[in-house]
Design an enzyme around this catalytic site. Sequence first.
Site: not given
Length: 327
Positions: A241, A269, A288
Site C-alpha cells: 500500500r 490511485e 496497481h
Amino acid sequence: MSRPLVVVLDDSQNVARASADWSPVEARADLRILSEAFASEEAVAAALADAEIIIPMRERTVFTASLLDRLPRLKLLATTGPRTSTLDIAACTARGIVVTNTGGSQVGAATSELAFALILASARGLGRADAAMHQGGWHEGVPLGEVVAGKRLGIVGLGKLGQRVARYAKAFDMEVVAWSQNLTDETAAAAGVRRVEKTELFATSDVISLHLVLSERTRGIVGEAELRAMKPGACLVNTARGPLVAERPFLERLQAGSIRAALDVYDKEPLPADHPLRGLPNVVLTPHLGYSAAPVFAEYYGESVENVVAFLDGNPIRVVNPEVLAG
C-alpha cells in the site's frame, strides 16, 4: 415489474465482461459495467443512485457511511476478494445492506510474483530498455544492470506474501533478512530467513520489499529516518500500500537520485498524470497490477455472479455480515 440494476465498478482494464459468464445475472437484472475511477463521493452517489446491487473491485472505490446514506436503493454489495479495508461493513449492516465476498486463492501468488518481477526490472533497467526499444533505439540511455545474486533482500512484513518473496529471492541466491513489529526470531527462522532490527534492515539491504497490511499502526512506517538510512542505490519495492511510505521524504530521496524504487501502489490511485514519480528515471512504475491477473479475476467475477444470483433467489451466500439477515 422493473428489473434490478446491477453495477460493476472500476473495470479499469475492461476485463470484467470476459472474466465471467454474466448471462445468469442478465437474465434477471440489468447489468452496467463502469470503467472510470470516480473523482469524488458526489460522483459515486450520482452514478449509483439507481443501483440495487453493486460489485466493486476490491478497494478502488471507498464506501463510507456517508456514501451509503446517499444510496437508498442499495441492497447488496458483492465485494470482490475475501476482505476489504474501504467498506464500512457496520454501516452496511445498520442500513440492511447485505455484504458478500469471494475467494482469492491466486492473489498471494499474483502479488508476490509481481513484487519479484519489479525487483528484477529495477535491477536490470528493464523499464528504460523496453521504452528505448519501442522508440526505435538500442542501448542509448539504458543503464548497466545489477545482478541480484549475492545481494541482500530486506523484507518488511514476513506474512504469506513476504514468505513467498523470500523463497523466490533465495532461489536467485539472495541473502534474505526480515523485520516487522511482531516478528520473532523463531518465526523468521521457520521461514528460512534471519530476523534483524528495523534499523539494520534499512541500512544494509540492497533491496527492500514491503508486505504489510495498511493500518494506523503501519501508516508511514517507512519514514524519513528509514529512507535516509538506505544504502546509496538501494531499491524500495512496494506492492502493498502506498501510505506505508512517507511520500515527501520518499520523493526527495528519489529526486536526488540517492535510491531507486519499483512501485505498484500509491498514496492516490489512479496516480495523477502530473505526479513527479512519472518523470523519474530511477523508478519502475506499474498501475496497481498486484492482484490483476486472469485467474484472480475469473475467481472474483465468477463467484460474484454466484453471489448475485443467490441473493436474487433469496438465499444469499458468502455473506460477510450474516447478522443483517436476522433483521
